[in-house]
Design an enzyme around this catalytic site. Sequence first.
Site, PDB file in Angstrom:
ATOM      1  CG  ASP A 136     -30.994 -45.918 -26.572  1.00 19.35           C
ATOM      2  OD1 ASP A 136     -31.325 -46.265 -27.712  1.00 19.35           O
ATOM      3  OD2 ASP A 136     -30.178 -45.006 -26.353  1.00 19.35           O
ATOM      4  CG  HIS A 137     -31.981 -48.229 -20.610  1.00 18.67           C
ATOM      5  ND1 HIS A 137     -31.254 -47.237 -20.000  1.00 18.67           N
ATOM      6  CD2 HIS A 137     -31.087 -49.212 -20.907  1.00 18.67           C
ATOM      7  CE1 HIS A 137     -29.987 -47.604 -19.925  1.00 18.67           C
ATOM      8  NE2 HIS A 137     -29.860 -48.798 -20.471  1.00 18.67           N
TER       9      HIS A 137
END
Length: 398
Positions: free
Chosen positions: A169-170
């Site tokens: 995600d990051h």
Amino acid sequence: MLLKGLKVVEFASYIAAPGAAGILGDWGAEVIKVERPGGDAMRHVFADAKSDLAGNPTFEMDNRGKRSVVLDIGRPEGREALARLAASADVFLTNVRAQSLRKAGLDEASLRAANPRLIYALVTGYGMEGPEADTPGFDVTAFWARAGVARMHAPKGQDPFLLRTGVGDHITSLATVSAILAAVYEREQTGVGRLVQTSLLATGVYVVGSDLAVQLRFGRLLSNRPRTAPLDPTANFYRSADDRWFVVNPRGGSADWPLLAKAAGRPELVEDERFRTSRLRKDNSPLLVAELDAAFGAMDFAEVERRLTEADLAWAPAQTPAEVAADPQVRAAHALVEVEDGRGGTNASPAAPAVFPGAQPDSRPPAPALGQHTREILAEIGYTDAEIEAMFAAAAVA
């Protein structure tokens, strides 16, 4: 801050898209977080945990400094309010599935018709085209598993394992920020915004791109190897006598091999017939690992640190999260930022990984409470007090 004056409307949940908006906010953008009734699912990530720990640092990291408005897009008033917000924005950032956005009249064509300068950023699991474009995706599915990242990291013969929270995600957050800022630059030249799109799948493919490029070119790729039999035993993890793990990663070629052997207290290994060349070291990898295990395993970590540092080798301790949190170099690298706790103090939190000397904030405001700013944001986009009260009465906002 660098992005002061950039208005971002985030209609998203979980991590990848809110993380991107969080980075833009850290760099000075105004971020309005639009949530459905009940709020972003990440608000509740610790709700069922049997713990006396207060707070939700996972949610707070990606949402610090934002303002929160709750809109029910299942109601006409909620949809209209979100469209009006987008009409006043520079960036509309979402990870809601495209079919739901089209149904609500919140798709790119609709919003950009009212605001041609709008940059419409869509984060998906699997992209916008193809038979699985509307398939739900999380980083463990689309990024970690589908993109091949999991199988490339598990050593040959070992089972795949799950990745830690928000890793894919990051990375996708960073990709999304890059795409948005490229579109902002283009808009400065043309005066017109555009659609930009990122996906967990494409991010995963890029992250393992150095290896996947080999697969694409040659049709095959060496598997990851266990620590006891790596492809290059001079680039490996070893453990000290006091149970501290560390990794060494020599520079290209064989120039660092004599330095490593000397640091291990075994300079004679350089002339050992089993290890004289890189090919021999590869062929006899388990034997060399055993030699270095014994050598470093006889030293305490302080001695290992001294020897490797004096040799100017590329190495690092394999730190635990607690050690990372206490590492002074982490602070010196501006990898942490202080976030206000709402009680006059601050808590450290991971920072967006870029440094702008002279423009670093001393601290960031906390993440907003659910719907904390609904009334003021509606007033800012032209709703009267009576209209706002009617929207609350109709449960279109909260």
